[in-house]
Enzyme design. Structure first.
Site: not given
Ligand SMILES: *Cc1c(COP(=O)(O)O)cnc(C)c1O
Length: 422
Positions: A227, A268-270, A307, A337-338, A365
């Site tokens: 988050g 759990e950062p992405g 995105r 084409c969109e 993403y």
């Molecule tokens: C997608 C996801 C994340 C990562 O979210 P970010 O906004 O990219 O940090 C972490 N935990 C779970 C379960 C997710 O589905």
């Protein structure tokens, strides 16, 4: 420095040289940015047993996963295929947290047999686990805290109308199932989507889990998901990690005191780890003047970076090959084409056909949501590591795009009449 001397570089490597060497469009990632983000997250949390799990879905490239592993962090996956890639990257099954959202039971069983840490997201799943395995598999519980915060509707996952997690109102039902089947509960988890406004939200969420933790004496970890908000442009709001770290660490330490022992504090950062590291380099095909707008048409589109069209996300754009040009207003659009807009009314140094643009914050993403729409190849990916650009995924080819298609008419054509076949 004169603007005309400006060179856009990653770890001292000229971005235009990378574009020349590997071709366009191209995803380029800076390993140092990823390492730096992990470091700043770590140093923000003090006096707690912090564990970082990279959310692999943000950017699912084998070399990126290995880079994460080398930094000593764990991994979070949402499908068994992501788990397979994590195993290929060298993660131990126990380092892989598997968070399904309504995934099929056979896939869940596969995940358990692989030895992954399961994060159960529904009461029916919990019941199925109890019925099938009794007390054999330790699980974590994904709780939905019924808190609507973080970003826009499309990326909020913790409110009561969201499909994610087990609603915290079912606290008694969860406990009843756990007791009936003696399911070992080792973790509590919440992930409420992206883009929190402030650390108060995290603290509110933490309270929901601290409260529920009283039901489970054998917890090994509490996982707050992600988050973290990253900045997409100058002046944009972003999560202040030091403020968040200080406040959450303090709350967590006092929770551990009440709970009676140390448990791990997980995130759990992405996006936080990979967003800024990534650049989508595109080439300008055509600059098209219409009566009301000037379109910059590039050799990429929503097939490579969805995105902007999917979330109205802002991506900063740089004109890498003409940084000193006179600023003008453009609509930067893709070749799909969109309606396929990367940026509306964007002020950029004069854009000419052949220029190279960089779409910033494209690490998370970006490639992982790319498609073959319009039968276009997905771009190559390059990781700049140790001062050198390395190809980490080949550009797709036409052969990749038709692989797997089955031509049910080829034999029939031959059968019609030999001399009609071309
Ligand atoms: C997608 C996801 C994340 C990562 O979210 P970010 O906004 O990219 O940090 C972490 N935990 C779970 C379960 C997710 O589905």
């Amino acid at each position: 420095m004169q603007l005309s001397d400006y060179r856009y570089q990653i770890q001292g490597v000229d971005v235009l040289d990378i574009a020349d060497e590997f071709g366009l469009p191209l995803y380029v990632y800076d390993a140092n940015k990823i390492i730096e983000k992990i470091g700043s997250l770590r140093s923000a949390f003090q006096g707690v047993n912090l564990k970082i799990k990279y959310a692999a879905k943000a950017l699912t490239n084998l070399s990126i996963l290995k880079l994460m592993k080398m930094q000593g962090i764990d991994i979070e996956v949402v499908s068994v295929n992501e788990a397979r890639l994590a195993l290929l990257a060298g993660f131990e099954p126990g380092q892989i947290m598997y968070t399904p959202s309504g995934n099929a039971w056979p896939e869940i069983q596969e995940a358990l047999e692989m030895g992954l840490q399961l994060n159960a997201d529904s009461l029916p799943l919990l019941e199925q686990i109890g019925q099938t395995y009794g007390s054999r598999y330790p699980v974590a519980l994904r709780i939905n805290p019924s808190i609507a915060e973080g970003g826009t509707f499309k990326i909020q996952t913790g409110h009561e109308n969201s499909k994610f997690g087990i609603p915290n109102q079912y606290r008694d039902q969860i406990l009843a199932l756990v007791e009936q089947y003696q399911i070992p509960v080792v973790g509590l988890h919440i992930h409420t989507g992206s883009d929190f406004k402030d650390s108060n939200t995290f603290l509110k969420i933490a309270d929901v889990l601290f409260d529920m933790a009283g039901d489970y004496p054998n917890l090994r970890f509490i996982d707050f998901g992600s988050g973290f908000k990253v900045a997409y442009r100058e002046g944009d709001y972003y999560t202040n990690l030091n403020d968040l770290g200080a406040r959450v660490s303090a709350a967590f330490r006092s929770f551990c005191d009440r709970y009676g022992r140390e448990v791990e504090l997980c995130f759990e950062p992405g996006k936080l780890l990979v967003s800024e590291s990534g650049h989508l380099l595109v080439g300008v095909n055509v600059v098209k003047e219409n009566p009301t707008r000037t379109f910059v048409q590039v050799n990429s589109g929503l097939n490579h970076l969805i995105r902007p069209m999917m979330y109205e996300a802002y991506h900063h754009i740089l004109n890498v090959s003409n940084p000193a040009g006179a600023e003008q207003l453009y609509d930067v659009v893709g070749y799909i084409c969109e309606t396929d807009t990367f940026a509306l009314d964007r002020q950029l140094p004069e854009v000419r056909p052949g220029d190279v643009l960089s779409l910033e914050n494209a690490g998370a993403y970006g490639f992982s949501m790319a498609s073959n729409y319009n039968l276009r190849e997905r771009p190559a990916e390059v990781l700049v590591y140790d001062g050198k650009p390395h190809l980490v995924r080949q550009r797709e080819t036409f052969e990749d795009l038709v692989r797997g298609q089955v031509d049910i008419f080829s034999d029939e054509l031959v059968a019609v009449s030999d001399d009609q076949v071309v």
